[in-house]
Design a protein around this motif. Structure first.
Motif, mmCIF file in Angstrom:
data_model
loop_
_atom_site.group_PDB
_atom_site.id
_atom_site.type_symbol
_atom_site.label_atom_id
_atom_site.label_comp_id
_atom_site.label_asym_id
_atom_site.label_seq_id
_atom_site.Cartn_x
_atom_site.Cartn_y
_atom_site.Cartn_z
ATOM 1 N N GLU A 1 6.009 -32.761 -34.011
ATOM 2 C CA GLU A 1 6.590 -33.301 -35.241
ATOM 3 C C GLU A 1 6.189 -32.363 -36.370
ATOM 4 O O GLU A 1 4.999 -32.048 -36.521
ATOM 5 N N GLN A 2 7.201 -31.924 -37.148
ATOM 6 C CA GLN A 2 6.915 -30.890 -38.139
ATOM 7 C C GLN A 2 5.881 -31.332 -39.172
ATOM 8 O O GLN A 2 4.968 -30.606 -39.506
ATOM 9 N N LYS A 3 6.059 -32.551 -39.667
ATOM 10 C CA LYS A 3 5.225 -32.988 -40.789
ATOM 11 C C LYS A 3 3.764 -33.188 -40.370
ATOM 12 O O LYS A 3 2.846 -32.703 -41.025
ATOM 13 N N SER A 4 3.584 -33.902 -39.264
ATOM 14 C CA SER A 4 2.222 -34.284 -38.876
ATOM 15 C C SER A 4 1.576 -33.331 -37.877
ATOM 16 O O SER A 4 0.359 -33.318 -37.709
ATOM 17 N N GLY A 5 2.402 -32.546 -37.186
ATOM 18 C CA GLY A 5 1.858 -31.684 -36.127
ATOM 19 C C GLY A 5 1.618 -32.436 -34.834
ATOM 20 O O GLY A 5 1.106 -31.880 -33.854
ATOM 21 N N ARG A 6 2.014 -33.713 -34.800
ATOM 22 C CA ARG A 6 1.787 -34.509 -33.591
ATOM 23 C C ARG A 6 2.605 -33.957 -32.412
ATOM 24 O O ARG A 6 3.785 -33.623 -32.573
ATOM 25 N N ILE A 7 1.987 -33.879 -31.255
ATOM 26 C CA ILE A 7 2.679 -33.395 -30.057
ATOM 27 C C ILE A 7 3.576 -34.517 -29.541
ATOM 28 O O ILE A 7 3.111 -35.647 -29.324
ATOM 29 N N ILE A 8 4.854 -34.219 -29.332
ATOM 30 C CA ILE A 8 5.777 -35.279 -28.901
ATOM 31 C C ILE A 8 6.427 -34.994 -27.543
ATOM 32 O O ILE A 8 7.060 -35.879 -26.968
ATOM 33 N N GLY A 9 6.276 -33.791 -27.019
ATOM 34 C CA GLY A 9 6.876 -33.520 -25.715
ATOM 35 C C GLY A 9 6.490 -32.143 -25.215
ATOM 36 O O GLY A 9 6.100 -31.273 -26.005
ATOM 37 N N ALA A 10 6.569 -31.972 -23.899
ATOM 38 C CA ALA A 10 6.278 -30.656 -23.327
ATOM 39 C C ALA A 10 7.021 -30.492 -22.013
ATOM 40 O O ALA A 10 7.268 -31.473 -21.304
ATOM 41 N N GLN A 11 7.381 -29.255 -21.743
ATOM 42 C CA GLN A 11 8.003 -28.897 -20.458
ATOM 43 C C GLN A 11 7.343 -27.606 -19.989
ATOM 44 O O GLN A 11 7.089 -26.718 -20.808
ATOM 45 N N ILE A 12 7.077 -27.539 -18.699
ATOM 46 C CA ILE A 12 6.425 -26.334 -18.171
ATOM 47 C C ILE A 12 7.121 -25.901 -16.887
ATOM 48 O O ILE A 12 7.458 -26.742 -16.047
ATOM 49 N N THR A 13 7.327 -24.606 -16.737
ATOM 50 C CA THR A 13 7.767 -24.068 -15.450
ATOM 51 C C THR A 13 6.820 -22.923 -15.086
ATOM 52 O O THR A 13 6.376 -22.182 -15.954
ATOM 53 N N GLY A 14 6.512 -22.814 -13.811
ATOM 54 C CA GLY A 14 5.618 -21.739 -13.386
ATOM 55 C C GLY A 14 5.272 -21.884 -11.928
ATOM 56 O O GLY A 14 5.932 -22.635 -11.192
ATOM 57 N N PHE A 15 4.243 -21.200 -11.518
ATOM 58 C CA PHE A 15 3.916 -21.165 -10.097
ATOM 59 C C PHE A 15 2.636 -21.922 -9.778
ATOM 60 O O PHE A 15 2.556 -22.611 -8.783
ATOM 61 N N SER A 16 1.653 -21.790 -10.594
ATOM 62 C CA SER A 16 0.373 -22.414 -10.287
ATOM 63 C C SER A 16 -0.207 -23.008 -11.580
ATOM 64 O O SER A 16 -0.007 -22.452 -12.665
ATOM 65 N N GLY A 17 -0.892 -24.118 -11.451
ATOM 66 C CA GLY A 17 -1.578 -24.694 -12.607
ATOM 67 C C GLY A 17 -0.680 -25.468 -13.557
ATOM 68 O O GLY A 17 -1.120 -25.920 -14.614
ATOM 69 N N VAL A 18 0.599 -25.641 -13.174
ATOM 70 C CA VAL A 18 1.553 -26.340 -14.048
ATOM 71 C C VAL A 18 1.211 -27.841 -14.114
ATOM 72 O O VAL A 18 1.222 -28.461 -15.188
ATOM 73 N N ASP A 19 0.901 -28.402 -12.935
ATOM 74 C CA ASP A 19 0.616 -29.843 -12.870
ATOM 75 C C ASP A 19 -0.565 -30.211 -13.751
ATOM 76 O O ASP A 19 -0.558 -31.222 -14.453
ATOM 77 N N LYS A 20 -1.592 -29.350 -13.744
ATOM 78 C CA LYS A 20 -2.795 -29.647 -14.532
ATOM 79 C C LYS A 20 -2.487 -29.617 -16.029
ATOM 80 O O LYS A 20 -2.884 -30.490 -16.779
ATOM 81 N N ARG A 21 -1.701 -28.595 -16.455
ATOM 82 C CA ARG A 21 -1.427 -28.484 -17.906
ATOM 83 C C ARG A 21 -0.521 -29.615 -18.382
ATOM 84 O O ARG A 21 -0.675 -30.125 -19.487
ATOM 85 N N ILE A 22 0.443 -30.029 -17.555
ATOM 86 C CA ILE A 22 1.334 -31.096 -18.027
ATOM 87 C C ILE A 22 0.526 -32.388 -18.164
ATOM 88 O O ILE A 22 0.778 -33.193 -19.067
ATOM 89 N N ASP A 23 -0.444 -32.578 -17.283
ATOM 90 C CA ASP A 23 -1.239 -33.799 -17.399
ATOM 91 C C ASP A 23 -2.136 -33.784 -18.633
ATOM 92 O O ASP A 23 -2.356 -34.823 -19.256
ATOM 93 N N VAL A 24 -2.620 -32.605 -18.990
ATOM 94 C CA VAL A 24 -3.399 -32.521 -20.231
ATOM 95 C C VAL A 24 -2.486 -32.851 -21.423
ATOM 96 O O VAL A 24 -2.841 -33.628 -22.314
ATOM 97 N N LEU A 25 -1.270 -32.273 -21.392
ATOM 98 C CA LEU A 25 -0.342 -32.516 -22.505
ATOM 99 C C LEU A 25 0.129 -33.968 -22.529
ATOM 100 O O LEU A 25 0.313 -34.555 -23.602
ATOM 101 N N ALA A 26 0.310 -34.564 -21.350
ATOM 102 C CA ALA A 26 0.696 -35.983 -21.293
ATOM 103 C C ALA A 26 -0.411 -36.836 -21.907
ATOM 104 O O ALA A 26 -0.146 -37.790 -22.662
ATOM 105 N N THR A 27 -1.643 -36.481 -21.611
ATOM 106 C CA THR A 27 -2.785 -37.220 -22.178
ATOM 107 C C THR A 27 -2.844 -37.022 -23.687
ATOM 108 O O THR A 27 -3.109 -37.963 -24.440
ATOM 109 N N ALA A 28 -2.555 -35.792 -24.109
ATOM 110 C CA ALA A 28 -2.566 -35.501 -25.551
ATOM 111 C C ALA A 28 -1.510 -36.337 -26.279
ATOM 112 O O ALA A 28 -1.755 -36.873 -27.360
#
Ligand code: FAD
Length: 543
Positions: free
Chosen positions: A376-403
């Motif tokens: 969100e531009q005003k607050s900087g709040r994280i509202i969504g994420a998408q990741i593509t890659g080969f390794s370590g993607v699952d871990k990062r999406i879960d961190v972002l989901a928690t965030a």
């Protein structure tokens, strides 16, 4: 107290087991239409390819094991055909006989049903249940087909396509829109196309399926006026909530006909709860009504319904659609809002696209992942994420989901104290990097432009500066771009017009960020291409 549960898989079986763990004396009855209870829907595609070898491995529990451990009565092949709310009974059809069963509390977990075309053939399949899986497997084992068409590029269609290719079946995937995986934006989904094609998938977009026809022991699918024959077709064009029972009982229904529930999973009848793919919940980020058909929310809702029946005050806080899929060697994962959803919700957002290694590059085997983070531009709040890659993607999406769940901002992401050792991550984790980049933008340290803006920017009067090496530039670059490699930029500033904005790119966005800082310090107006030339190029190729 007697609780009757309709549907004994993700939501229903979870509710039953939780209720037993809370109340040793409750009477619990599961009525399940199929021949199986508590089975692993999510594993079904992998059984078809033989990755999961035995059918028994798909059944997590049986009526007998649920009876033995939990004293839960399960009746399979038992379809509930009617709810009588006044009498508090359900009508059950089993082996051609019909009877009624009373309840004190009723939990509906009937799931969703696959959308089906108006055409019938023994060569046309959908995949939802163990029975569907057995049908497909039997067909494959018996007829040994050489060609298949999968219609629909969502999770199930893609997982099935991968598993059919694993079995050596030549597979065409027809997708209606311009990209696979609806939770992803076009730009991120496009990152997967080449990998799918390299692994043998014939991936076709903008396919409007018009007709099916059976001919010469094959099915012919006509899309956009073009007919293609295959030995069989898997139709995976989405699901709709299975709510005819709820409708007949007069329960309040919402979007897509899903059952409206409150945060205790109670329907408009306080003695009837509903969970899983059949219900309308609210989206955690927008708080707007949503229908999210995934196993995680179904399991949590089953637990919450049981808690409330027992008398605990458990509330469902909403779902955010966290999902992950493996496509051959690649992984794609998403959480929260994509751009389409953010626009629909009228959120003023921006995005960053970062390209980070899954672990320290000096340790062998590192590979990059593309992370698109919406904020969100005003607050900087994280509202969504998408990741593509080969390794370590699952871990990062879960961190972002928690965030997202913790309503964190980009500044919080930048500060997250995440585990690091060279084989696992970098001292600045990819999630931290996304936070740093957003912070740089929000603080005005750097401006950015996005690939979709390039065409209109090119019509204006600005300089397109590519700071990659000469060899990288020679291999492909933006129209009108000039090339000054980053390490010689300071010596070549006189080649750039100070009166015009400078649009800088490198391969991933990192070198061009450094270039922008140098240029800004020398009085240039500079903007960095988000995601770099690599990201732009994939989008262009797939337009
Ligand atoms: P279900 O688990 O579908 O259970 C509903 C049950 O109710 C069914 O067994 C049905 O027979 C029964 N039923 C329906 N009507 C009646 C009636 N009138 N009387 C009696 N019984 C009835 N989600 C993920 O998060 N990750 C994944 O990787 C994933 N992969 C999947 C792969 C496949 C092939 C499929 C089909 C689904 C997948 N899902 C995945 C989705 C996930 O399985 C569902 O979101 C989840 O199972 C929903 O739980 P539910 O209890 O609402 O419905």
């Amino acid at each position: 107290m007697k609780t009757v549960i309709v549907g004994g898989v993700a939501g229903g079986a979870t509710a039953a087991a939780r209720l037993r763990r809370l109340d040793e004396h409750a009477e619990i009855l599961i009525l399940e239409r199929s021949a199986y209870v508590s089975y692993a829907n999510c594993g079904l595609p992998y059984y078809i390819s033989g990755v999961i070898e035995k059918e028994e491995e798909l059944t997590i529990q049986t009526p007998e094991s649920l009876k033995r451990r939990f004293q839960i009565e399960v009746r399979v092949r038992s379809e509930v055909t009617k709810i009588d709310r006044a009498k508090k009974t359900v009508t059950v059809k089993q082996d051609g006989k019909t009877y009624t069963e009373s309840y004190d509390k009723l939990i509906l977990s009937p799931g969703a049903k696959a959308v089906t075309p108006a055409f019938e053939s023994d060569k046309l399949f959908t995949l939802r249940t163990v029975e569907d899986t057995a049908n497909i497997k039997r067909y494959l084992d018996k007829t040994n087909p050489k060609t298949a068409i999968v219609i629909g590029g969502g999770f199930i269609g893609l997982e099935m396509a991968e598993n059919l290719l694993t079995r050596g079946i030549k597979t065409i995937l027809m997708q209606r829109g311009n990209h696979i995986l609806p939770p992803f934006d076009f730009d991120m989904a496009s990152q997967l196309n080449q990998h799918l094609r390299q692994n043998g998938l014939d991936l076709r977009f903008q396919q409007n399926v018009e007709q099916f026809e059976e001919k010469n022991n094959q099915l012919i699918v006509t899309a956009n006026g073009v007919s293609i024959a295959a030995d069989f077709v898997l139709f995976a064009a989405g699901v709709v909530p299975e709510t005819h029972l709820a409708a007949q009982a007069g329960l309040q229904l919402g979007i897509k006909g899903a059952i409206v529930v409150n945060d205790r999973m109670q329907t408009s009848d306080p003695d009837i709860y509903a969970v899983g793919d059949a219900v309308q919940i609210h989206h955690f980020v927008t708080q707007a009504p949503a229908h999210i058909a995934l196993a995680g929310p179904a399991n949590k809702q089953g637990r919450i319904a049981a808690d409330n029946i027992y008398g605990l005050d458990s509330r469902f806080q909403g779902a955010q659609g966290s999902s992950v899929i493996r496509l051959f060697d690649m992984t794609a994962a998403a959480t929260g809002l994509n751009e389409t959803a953010a626009k629909q919700a009228n959120i003023e957002y921006d995005k960053v696209v970062t390209y980070s290694p899954d672990h320290a590059t000096y340790y062998p085997g590192a590979s990059n992942m593309t992370i698109k983070t919406l904020f969100e531009q005003k607050s900087g709040r994280i509202i969504g994420a998408q990741i593509t890659g080969f390794s370590g993607v699952d871990k990062r999406i879960d961190v972002l989901a928690t965030a997202i769940r913790a309503k964190m901002t980009a500044a919080d992401l930048a500060e997250l104290d995440l585990a690091y050792a060279p084989p696992y991550s970098s001292a600045k984790d990819p999630v931290n990097m996304a936070g740093f980049v957003i912070e740089n933008i929000r603080s005005g340290l750097v401006r950015q432009h996005h690939p979709e803006q390039i065409k209109s920017l090119q019509k204006q009067d600005g300089t397109f500066l590519d700071v990659r090496t000469n060899a990288e530039f020679a291999a492909g670059h933006l129209p009108r771009a000039i090339n000054i490699p980053l390490d010689s930029l300071r010596q070549n500033l006189n080649r750039i017009d100070k009166n015009k904005p400078v649009y800088v790119n490198c391969q991933s966005g990192l070198r061009s960020y450094i270039a922008c800082r140098i240029l800004s310090a020398h009085g240039f107006t500079c903007s960095n291409l988000s995601g770099g030339y690599r990201f732009y190029q994939v989008i262009e190729e797939n337009q």
